[in-house]
Design a protein around this motif. Structure first.
Motif, PDB file in Angstrom:
ATOM      1  N   GLY A  30      -1.353 -15.259  -3.024  1.00 49.79           N
ATOM      2  CA  GLY A  30      -2.161 -14.291  -2.279  1.00 49.79           C
ATOM      3  C   GLY A  30      -1.347 -13.571  -1.213  1.00 49.79           C
ATOM      4  N   GLY A  31      -0.448 -14.286  -0.538  1.00 50.50           N
ATOM      5  CA  GLY A  31       0.417 -13.660   0.459  1.00 50.50           C
ATOM      6  C   GLY A  31       1.382 -12.667  -0.168  1.00 50.50           C
ATOM      7  N   VAL A  32       1.967 -13.035  -1.295  1.00 55.40           N
ATOM      8  CA  VAL A  32       2.879 -12.127  -1.992  1.00 55.40           C
ATOM      9  C   VAL A  32       2.099 -10.926  -2.532  1.00 55.40           C
ATOM     10  CG1 VAL A  32       4.452 -11.908  -3.944  1.00 55.40           C
ATOM     11  CG2 VAL A  32       4.521 -13.949  -2.533  1.00 55.40           C
ATOM     12  N   ASN A  33       0.867 -11.149  -2.977  1.00 52.10           N
ATOM     13  CA  ASN A  33       0.011 -10.062  -3.440  1.00 52.10           C
ATOM     14  C   ASN A  33      -0.258  -9.070  -2.306  1.00 52.10           C
ATOM     15  OD1 ASN A  33      -1.743  -8.518  -4.947  1.00 52.10           O
ATOM     16  ND2 ASN A  33      -3.450  -9.922  -4.724  1.00 52.10           N
ATOM     17  N   THR A  34      -0.498  -9.561  -1.117  1.00 59.00           N
ATOM     18  CA  THR A  34      -0.713  -8.693   0.037  1.00 59.00           C
ATOM     19  C   THR A  34       0.532  -7.867   0.339  1.00 59.00           C
ATOM     20  OG1 THR A  34      -2.280 -10.278   0.966  1.00 59.00           O
ATOM     21  CG2 THR A  34      -1.341  -8.662   2.475  1.00 59.00           C
ATOM     22  N   LEU A  35       1.699  -8.512   0.296  1.00 56.77           N
ATOM     23  CA  LEU A  35       2.949  -7.783   0.528  1.00 56.77           C
ATOM     24  C   LEU A  35       3.170  -6.713  -0.535  1.00 56.77           C
ATOM     25  CD1 LEU A  35       5.386 -10.652   1.550  1.00 56.77           C
ATOM     26  CD2 LEU A  35       4.433  -8.873   3.016  1.00 56.77           C
ATOM     27  N   ALA A  36       2.870  -7.028  -1.782  1.00 57.13           N
ATOM     28  CA  ALA A  36       3.017  -6.041  -2.854  1.00 57.13           C
ATOM     29  C   ALA A  36       2.067  -4.864  -2.632  1.00 57.13           C
ATOM     30  CB  ALA A  36       2.762  -6.691  -4.205  1.00 57.13           C
ATOM     31  N   GLY A  37       0.882  -5.137  -2.160  1.00 59.83           N
ATOM     32  CA  GLY A  37      -0.060  -4.060  -1.837  1.00 59.83           C
ATOM     33  C   GLY A  37       0.446  -3.172  -0.724  1.00 59.83           C
ATOM     34  N   LEU A  38       1.078  -3.760   0.271  1.00 62.09           N
ATOM     35  CA  LEU A  38       1.659  -2.971   1.356  1.00 62.09           C
ATOM     36  C   LEU A  38       2.800  -2.099   0.858  1.00 62.09           C
ATOM     37  CD1 LEU A  38       1.665  -5.631   4.213  1.00 62.09           C
ATOM     38  CD2 LEU A  38       0.272  -3.569   4.078  1.00 62.09           C
ATOM     39  N   VAL A  39       3.616  -2.635  -0.034  1.00 70.00           N
ATOM     40  CA  VAL A  39       4.726  -1.863  -0.596  1.00 70.00           C
ATOM     41  C   VAL A  39       4.192  -0.668  -1.376  1.00 70.00           C
ATOM     42  CG1 VAL A  39       6.542  -1.926  -2.344  1.00 70.00           C
ATOM     43  CG2 VAL A  39       6.396  -3.735  -0.648  1.00 70.00           C
ATOM     44  N   VAL A  40       3.221  -0.903  -2.233  1.00 72.24           N
ATOM     45  CA  VAL A  40       2.647   0.186  -3.022  1.00 72.24           C
ATOM     46  C   VAL A  40       1.969   1.200  -2.105  1.00 72.24           C
ATOM     47  CG1 VAL A  40       0.885   0.742  -4.748  1.00 72.24           C
ATOM     48  CG2 VAL A  40       2.422  -1.189  -5.102  1.00 72.24           C
ATOM     49  N   GLY A  41       1.279   0.734  -1.084  1.00 75.73           N
ATOM     50  CA  GLY A  41       0.647   1.636  -0.131  1.00 75.73           C
ATOM     51  C   GLY A  41       1.650   2.477   0.625  1.00 75.73           C
ATOM     52  N   TYR A  42       2.788   1.908   0.933  1.00 74.68           N
ATOM     53  CA  TYR A  42       3.822   2.656   1.655  1.00 74.68           C
ATOM     54  C   TYR A  42       4.397   3.763   0.787  1.00 74.68           C
ATOM     55  CZ  TYR A  42       8.184   3.828   3.945  1.00 74.68           C
ATOM     56  OH  TYR A  42       9.208   4.515   4.520  1.00 74.68           O
ATOM     57  N   TYR A  43       4.735   3.445  -0.441  1.00 71.50           N
ATOM     58  CA  TYR A  43       5.394   4.423  -1.295  1.00 71.50           C
ATOM     59  C   TYR A  43       4.431   5.429  -1.934  1.00 71.50           C
ATOM     60  CZ  TYR A  43       9.914   2.300  -0.783  1.00 71.50           C
ATOM     61  OH  TYR A  43      11.095   1.847  -0.263  1.00 71.50           O
ATOM     62  N   PHE A  44       3.182   5.056  -2.145  1.00 72.33           N
ATOM     63  CA  PHE A  44       2.249   5.949  -2.823  1.00 72.33           C
ATOM     64  C   PHE A  44       1.013   6.249  -2.001  1.00 72.33           C
ATOM     65  CE2 PHE A  44       4.506   3.557  -6.145  1.00 72.33           C
ATOM     66  CZ  PHE A  44       5.136   4.623  -6.757  1.00 72.33           C
ATOM     67  N   GLY A  45       1.039   5.947  -0.728  1.00 67.90           N
ATOM     68  CA  GLY A  45      -0.132   6.123   0.130  1.00 67.90           C
ATOM     69  C   GLY A  45      -0.284   7.536   0.659  1.00 67.90           C
ATOM     70  N   LYS A  46      -1.061   7.667   1.697  1.00 74.10           N
ATOM     71  CA  LYS A  46      -1.414   8.952   2.270  1.00 74.10           C
ATOM     72  C   LYS A  46      -0.197   9.689   2.824  1.00 74.10           C
ATOM     73  CE  LYS A  46      -4.480  11.025   5.639  1.00 74.10           C
ATOM     74  NZ  LYS A  46      -5.449  10.798   6.696  1.00 74.10           N
ATOM     75  N   ALA A  47       0.701   8.986   3.504  1.00 74.46           N
ATOM     76  CA  ALA A  47       1.868   9.638   4.089  1.00 74.46           C
ATOM     77  C   ALA A  47       2.765  10.221   2.985  1.00 74.46           C
ATOM     78  CB  ALA A  47       2.666   8.649   4.932  1.00 74.46           C
ATOM     79  N   SER A  48       2.877   9.528   1.867  1.00 76.23           N
ATOM     80  CA  SER A  48       3.678  10.021   0.755  1.00 76.23           C
ATOM     81  C   SER A  48       3.040  11.273   0.146  1.00 76.23           C
ATOM     82  CB  SER A  48       3.830   8.948  -0.304  1.00 76.23           C
ATOM     83  OG  SER A  48       4.534   9.446  -1.413  1.00 76.23           O
ATOM     84  N   ALA A  49       1.712  11.292   0.047  1.00 75.90           N
ATOM     85  CA  ALA A  49       1.010  12.426  -0.526  1.00 75.90           C
ATOM     86  C   ALA A  49       1.134  13.658   0.375  1.00 75.90           C
ATOM     87  CB  ALA A  49      -0.449  12.080  -0.755  1.00 75.90           C
ATOM     88  N   GLU A  50       1.219  13.447   1.682  1.00 74.80           N
ATOM     89  CA  GLU A  50       1.329  14.553   2.620  1.00 74.80           C
ATOM     90  C   GLU A  50       2.767  15.008   2.804  1.00 74.80           C
ATOM     91  OE1 GLU A  50      -0.442  13.074   6.154  1.00 74.80           O
ATOM     92  OE2 GLU A  50      -2.484  13.229   5.394  1.00 74.80           O
ATOM     93  N   GLY A  51       3.701  14.290   2.229  1.00 79.01           N
ATOM     94  CA  GLY A  51       5.104  14.654   2.386  1.00 79.01           C
ATOM     95  C   GLY A  51       5.709  14.074   3.645  1.00 79.01           C
ATOM     96  N   GLY A  52       4.973  13.237   4.359  1.00 79.79           N
ATOM     97  CA  GLY A  52       5.496  12.602   5.563  1.00 79.79           C
ATOM     98  C   GLY A  52       6.318  11.392   5.231  1.00 79.79           C
ATOM     99  N   GLU A  53       6.941  10.835   6.249  1.00 76.02           N
ATOM    100  CA  GLU A  53       7.752   9.633   6.051  1.00 76.02           C
ATOM    101  C   GLU A  53       7.074   8.468   6.714  1.00 76.02           C
ATOM    102  OE1 GLU A  53      12.053   7.871   7.363  1.00 76.02           O
ATOM    103  OE2 GLU A  53      11.882  10.009   6.983  1.00 76.02           O
ATOM    104  N   GLY A  54       6.976   7.324   5.955  1.00 75.22           N
ATOM    105  CA  GLY A  54       6.469   6.054   6.426  1.00 75.22           C
ATOM    106  C   GLY A  54       5.521   6.136   7.482  1.00 75.22           C
TER     107      GLY A  54
END
Length: 70
Positions: A46-70
């Protein structure tokens, strides 16, 4: 340390987390876990799953869609 800039460091850490998640899924699928250790293993997954979710959110989240950085 010129080739290892901040973006490459982030990518390598993200790759490590996703590899850990993939390995954990494979282990949970094909390896029988003793009943005594089952709860601990599930919490670790479950902890590793949470970290994987954070990684995916960082690379494909809202900031990525807006062209912003992290």
């Amino acid at each position: 340390m010129t080739w290892l800039n901040r973006n490459i460091q982030r990518f390598l850490i993200a790759l490590l987390v996703l590899a850990l998640f993939g390995g954990a899924v494979v282990v949970m699928t094909f390896v029988a876990i003793p009943a005594d250790n089952r709860d601990s293993i599930i919490q670790l997954i479950g902890g590793v799953n949470t970290l994987a979710g954070l990684v995916v959110g960082y690379y494909f989240g809202k900031a990525s869609a807006e062209g912003g950085e992290g």
